[in-house]
Enzyme design. Structure first.
Site, short mmCIF file in Angstrom:
data_model
loop_
_atom_site.label_atom_id
_atom_site.label_comp_id
_atom_site.label_asym_id
_atom_site.label_seq_id
_atom_site.Cartn_x
_atom_site.Cartn_y
_atom_site.Cartn_z
N LYS A 85 12.19 19.42 43.63
CA LYS A 85 13.57 18.92 43.68
C LYS A 85 14.16 18.73 42.27
O LYS A 85 13.44 18.67 41.28
CB LYS A 85 13.61 17.59 44.44
CG LYS A 85 13.21 17.73 45.92
CD LYS A 85 14.19 18.61 46.66
CE LYS A 85 13.95 18.63 48.16
NZ LYS A 85 12.72 19.33 48.56
N1 T4K Z 1 14.52 17.03 54.33
C1 T4K Z 1 14.83 18.20 53.77
C2 T4K Z 1 16.15 18.83 54.07
C3 T4K Z 1 13.92 18.83 52.90
O1 T4K Z 1 14.23 20.03 52.36
C4 T4K Z 1 12.71 18.19 52.62
C5 T4K Z 1 11.75 18.83 51.72
C6 T4K Z 1 12.44 16.94 53.22
C7 T4K Z 1 13.38 16.39 54.08
C8 T4K Z 1 11.15 16.21 53.01
O2 T4K Z 1 10.99 15.76 51.67
P1 T4K Z 1 9.50 15.58 51.06
O3 T4K Z 1 8.66 14.85 52.04
O4 T4K Z 1 8.95 16.96 50.77
O5 T4K Z 1 9.75 14.77 49.82
C9 T4K Z 1 9.21 22.72 49.66
C10 T4K Z 1 8.96 21.26 49.39
O6 T4K Z 1 7.58 20.92 49.54
C11 T4K Z 1 9.77 20.33 50.24
O7 T4K Z 1 9.80 19.09 49.55
C12 T4K Z 1 11.19 20.81 50.40
N2 T4K Z 1 11.96 20.01 51.31
C13 T4K Z 1 11.21 22.25 50.89
C14 T4K Z 1 12.61 22.78 51.03
O8 T4K Z 1 10.54 23.05 49.92
P2 T4K Z 1 7.64 24.63 50.48
O9 T4K Z 1 6.59 24.65 51.53
O10 T4K Z 1 8.63 25.71 50.45
O11 T4K Z 1 7.00 24.44 49.02
P3 T4K Z 1 6.08 25.43 48.16
O12 T4K Z 1 4.79 24.75 47.93
O13 T4K Z 1 6.07 26.77 48.78
O14 T4K Z 1 6.87 25.45 46.77
C15 T4K Z 1 8.04 26.23 46.56
C16 T4K Z 1 8.07 26.64 45.12
O15 T4K Z 1 8.20 25.51 44.28
C17 T4K Z 1 6.82 27.34 44.62
O16 T4K Z 1 6.94 28.70 44.85
C18 T4K Z 1 6.78 27.00 43.16
C19 T4K Z 1 7.51 25.69 43.04
N3 T4K Z 1 6.61 24.54 42.85
C20 T4K Z 1 5.91 24.07 43.92
C21 T4K Z 1 5.08 22.99 43.77
C22 T4K Z 1 4.30 22.44 44.94
C23 T4K Z 1 6.50 23.98 41.60
O17 T4K Z 1 7.12 24.42 40.63
N4 T4K Z 1 5.68 22.88 41.46
C24 T4K Z 1 4.96 22.37 42.49
O18 T4K Z 1 4.23 21.38 42.28
O19 T4K Z 1 8.38 23.21 50.65
#
Ligand code: T4K
Length: 367
Positions: free
Chosen positions: A186
């Site tokens: 975020k």
């Molecule tokens: N409501 C909405 C509308 C949301 O979009 C979200 C979360 C929530 C509620 C819930 O909030 P949280 O409980 O998560 O605080 C990601 C996020 O994990 C998630 O927080 C977010 N929305 C969602 C839209 O995106 P993924 O499964 O797509 O994440 P991931 O691991 O594939 O990461 C995406 C990219 O981010 C990676 O390709 C590289 C980058 N990244 C990822 C991580 C984990 C980094 O640069 N550093 C990192 O540590 O869900």
């Protein structure tokens, strides 16, 4: 020669290592690592100020923030929401034993279509949980009018809307409450983390207790609470990141504007719309491919073949998930379906170089 480095959809903003180390040093003296310590308090005060809101409670992540505020309002029956969102929004409703009722989104900014809300209200409806998707602020005035008329609670999923303002009003101040995500992906992160902002100060106690097992005193447990506390290392990361947040948003703006410039006026490509009264946070860069020479999935694959990993936020829709099989009818949200089949979110983060933005755009345009 073109630089061909791997690019992901986003990259966490981080302070200098030395700054973080300096911030966590005193934890080695206090040995106080969690359970609402001094860093937690300091971040809470910083966020009250930054988000210009009267009340805020911190959580270990945005999802549990949402689950806890739903529990705090003791909602029952049906909750109206949208399926064009991350799994969290729908799951938080279901995990509280409530029935999500899906309202369609609008074609302009993909937030809930407030004109379709009233027809979905029944005598079981107790709340509306709209999503400020991509940081696009919902039609808050209309939603408020409807909520007042039917005495419904409004909880905004503002996970994407950190720092966004409309006519100078912070996104933290709409509805009865708003939840934010401070996940690593975020605009503002605390590694994992989240918060609830709210207008009724009486909620403070219950939110605090619900995130701490429902413990209300040394020998009293009044609620069936859980554990959703933000720890001191998360809070320390937040304290550091908050110092730099305006600069990070400014850098994202430059990236955002470069995409706007490069992809402007291309038949079949729809870009985010300007809203003069809105101060954006540039959290995402969603593009709709509609009758472009390549369809969305082809653009996705083309970029992937160049080691550029964009995302289909939000496809599939939550009302089509396997875990909800046969429970909902996706045809009832045709616009959400239409958009989710055509959207790609392009890489955006503070340090994304403009030459990389140009490369991404030229791959899309020359495909
Ligand atoms: N409501 C909405 C509308 C949301 O979009 C979200 C979360 C929530 C509620 C819930 O909030 P949280 O409980 O998560 O605080 C990601 C996020 O994990 C998630 O927080 C977010 N929305 C969602 C839209 O995106 P993924 O499964 O797509 O994440 P991931 O691991 O594939 O990461 C995406 C990219 O981010 C990676 O390709 C590289 C980058 N990244 C990822 C991580 C984990 C980094 O640069 N550093 C990192 O540590 O869900």
């Amino acid at each position: 020669m073109l630089n061909k480095k791997r690019i992901l959809v986003t990259r966490s903003s981080m302070p200098e290592l030395e700054e973080y180390i300096e911030e966590i040093k005193d934890l080695w003296e206090s040995h106080w690592l969690t359970n609402m310590g001094t860093k937690h308090k300091q971040l809470q005060i910083g966020l009250l100020k930054y988000l210009d809101t009267p009340n805020i409670e911190l959580f270990t992540n945005g999802h549990l923030a949402l689950e806890c505020i739903i529990a705090a309002f003791a909602l029952t029956g049906e909750v109206i929401t949208t399926p064009f969102t991350f799994a969290s929004t729908t799951h938080a409703i279901v995990r509280n034993g409530l029935k999500p009722v899906f309202c369609d989104i609008n074609l302009e900014d993909f937030t809930i279509d407030a004109d379709k809300l009233e027809e979905l209200i029944t005598d079981k409806t107790t709340a509306i949980i709209p999503v400020h998707v991509y940081g696009n602020i919902c039609n808050v005035e209309k939603i408020e009018r409807i909520a007042n008329k039917y005495k419904l609670k409004v909880i905004y999923d503002a996970a994407h809307a950190f720092g966004v303002t409309v006519n100078g009003i912070s996104s933290a101040n709409f509805g009865d409450a708003s939840i934010f995500s401070f996940h690593a992906t975020k605009v503002f992160n605390t590694i994992e983390g989240g918060a609830v902002s709210y207008n009724n100060e009486n909620l403070s106690r219950i939110l605090y207790d619900i995130k701490n097992f429902g413990i209300t005193g040394p020998e009293t447990v009044e609620y069936v609470g859980g554990n959703a506390k933000m720890n001191e290392f998360q809070a320390a990361m937040g304290i550091c990141n908050l110092r730099h947040i305006d600069g990070e948003i400014e850098k994202r703006k430059v990236v955002f504007n470069r995409y706007m410039l490069q992809l402007n006026n291309i038949a079949g490509i729809r870009l985010p719309k300007e809203r003069k009264e809105v101060k954006r946070n540039y959290a995402y860069f969603p593009v709709i491919f509609d009758q472009y020479k390549l369809n969305r999935d082809q653009v996705f694959e083309k970029l992937k073949s160049e080691d550029i990993h964009v995302r289909k936020y939000f496809y599939p829709l939550t009302n089509t998930y396997d875990c909800y099989k046969d429970k909902f009818n996706v045809e009832e949200t045709p616009i959400a379906k239409y958009i989710s089949e055509r959207v790609l979110t392009l890489p955006i983060y503070a340090d994304l170089e403009l030459c990389e933005v140009d490369r991404i755009c030229s791959i899309i345009l020359n495909a």
